[in-house]
Design an enzyme around this catalytic site. Structure first.
Site, PDB file in Angstrom:
ATOM      1  N   ARG A 112     -11.161   6.346   6.980  1.00  0.00           N
ATOM      2  CA  ARG A 112     -12.094   4.929   6.940  1.00  0.00           C
ATOM      3  C   ARG A 112     -11.412   3.575   7.857  1.00  0.00           C
ATOM      4  O   ARG A 112     -10.580   3.307   7.043  1.00  0.00           O
ATOM      5  CB  ARG A 112     -12.345   4.707   5.340  1.00  0.00           C
ATOM      6  CG  ARG A 112     -13.235   4.411   4.872  1.00  0.00           C
ATOM      7  CD  ARG A 112     -13.257   3.231   3.151  1.00  0.00           C
ATOM      8  NE  ARG A 112     -13.895   2.390   2.824  1.00  0.00           N
ATOM      9  CZ  ARG A 112     -13.890   1.325   2.436  1.00  0.00           C
ATOM     10  NH1 ARG A 112     -12.378   1.668   2.971  1.00  0.00           N
ATOM     11  NH2 ARG A 112     -14.646   0.535   2.135  1.00  0.00           N
ATOM     12  N   LYS A 141      -4.608  -2.206   6.318  1.00  0.00           N
ATOM     13  CA  LYS A 141      -3.934  -2.367   4.879  1.00  0.00           C
ATOM     14  C   LYS A 141      -2.857  -3.455   4.784  1.00  0.00           C
ATOM     15  O   LYS A 141      -2.333  -3.444   5.787  1.00  0.00           O
ATOM     16  CB  LYS A 141      -3.821  -1.537   3.665  1.00  0.00           C
ATOM     17  CG  LYS A 141      -5.583  -1.432   3.413  1.00  0.00           C
ATOM     18  CD  LYS A 141      -5.541   0.427   2.639  1.00  0.00           C
ATOM     19  CE  LYS A 141      -6.969   0.088   1.965  1.00  0.00           C
ATOM     20  NZ  LYS A 141      -6.835   1.576   0.578  1.00  0.00           N
TER      21      LYS A 141
END
Length: 303
Positions: A282, A243
């Site tokens: 995840r 991210k």
């Protein structure tokens, strides 16, 4: 994908036939590893996801990548047909279903435990019908009003993620006085609506929503306070993989690190999240992160 077999008889095969492989028993949520943090592999069947958009947006490549993650050791494969990155355009439910349902069905038949990454109750229902065992919903405060009743009816685990706004507006809603306290209170508010619809506490998995309506330092603050989330009485999923806040940490020559250079930092976060009690992480890269959480489990004596 199934290999092809030649037609029996003499001479060259003119009509190759697929080898029919019997489906494996359906994987169960209860079979997830008890001695370590679980690993959820990300499968984006999309043209525009921030990390791998367009790489797996056709059926064959999506199934092949999902199987590679499964065979590499992913405990779950999270299949999504709509990008949730900031600024992403909403995908009609019919298109989302067209993208993901054949992938879900095939991975389930191969024996994978499949999670469906969707904000649409209609898509979640069809994915569960196709064998998905978990609904992973990042809609946050703007959840589909039909979702609570569906989760109660089907009895499947549900990932409740914190997010303010939608993909187009969430970056405008990143103002907090105390990010940890406010995220927890807002998660509780959404959770209460699911409880009111009949969802059982044991069905809820919490995700603090790293990157969703959060600035870089706010994401780190949430990770530093992870015990506040594990203390809410539900399993906690951490989704940090590749991210923006990792990219801005790894600045080189004034530019954020590209997504393909963020896996080592992601693995470090996975190990630390595992050490601090995350139920699952995840991630995009299965191998490095599986090694990281196994090392964390060994360090902690299997905790």
């Amino acid at each position: 994908m199934d290999s092809l077999a030649a037609t029996p008889g003499t001479g060259p095969a003119t009509s190759p036939l697929p080898v029919v492989r019997p489906p494996r028993p359906a994987a169960k949520f209860e079979d997830l590893p008890a001695g370590r943090t679980a690993l959820m592999g990300i499968l984006n069947v999309t043209p525009d996801s921030f990390s791998d958009g367009g790489q797996f947006d056709d059926l064959d490549s999506a199934i092949s990548h999902g199987l590679r993650m499964f065979y590499a050791g992913a405990d779950m494969v999270d299949v999504g047909g709509e990008s949730t990155r900031p600024g992403a355009e909403q995908v009609p439910a019919e298109e989302e279903q067209k993208r993901i349902l054949p992938v879900v069905e095939t991975l389930v038949k191969a024996g994978a435990l499949v999670s469906v990454d969707t904000m649409n109750a209609a898509t979640a229902a069809k994915a569960v019908d196709a064998g998905a065992a978990i609904v992973n919903d990042v809609s946050g405060l703007n959840f589909d009003p039909k979702m609570p009743a569906l989760i109660a009816e089907r009895g499947v685990p549900y990932v409740l993620t914190h997010r303010r706004g939608d993909a187009g507006t969430m970056d405008q809603h990143a103002d907090y006085d105390d990010v940890t306290a406010e995220v927890i209170e807002e998660l509780k508010s959404v959770r209460s609506k699911f409880f009111d619809a009949g969802v059982k506490p044991e069905q809820i998995i919490l995700d603090p929503g790293l990157g969703f309506s959060k600035r870089a330092e706010q994401n780190w603050e949430l990770l530093r306070n992870m015990e506040a989330f594990t203390g809410m009485g539900h399993p906690v999923l951490i989704g940090a993989s590749r991210k923006r806040f990792i990219g801005t940490l790894l600045v080189d020559a004034g530019k954020a690190a590209p997504v393909e250079e963020r896996d080592q930092a992601t693995a470090a976060i996975s190990a630390l999240a595992a050490h601090h009690g995350a139920w699952a992480v995840r991630v995009h890269d299965v191998a490095s992160n599986l090694d990281a959480i196994k090392a964390a489990a060994a360090w902690g004596g299997g905790r």
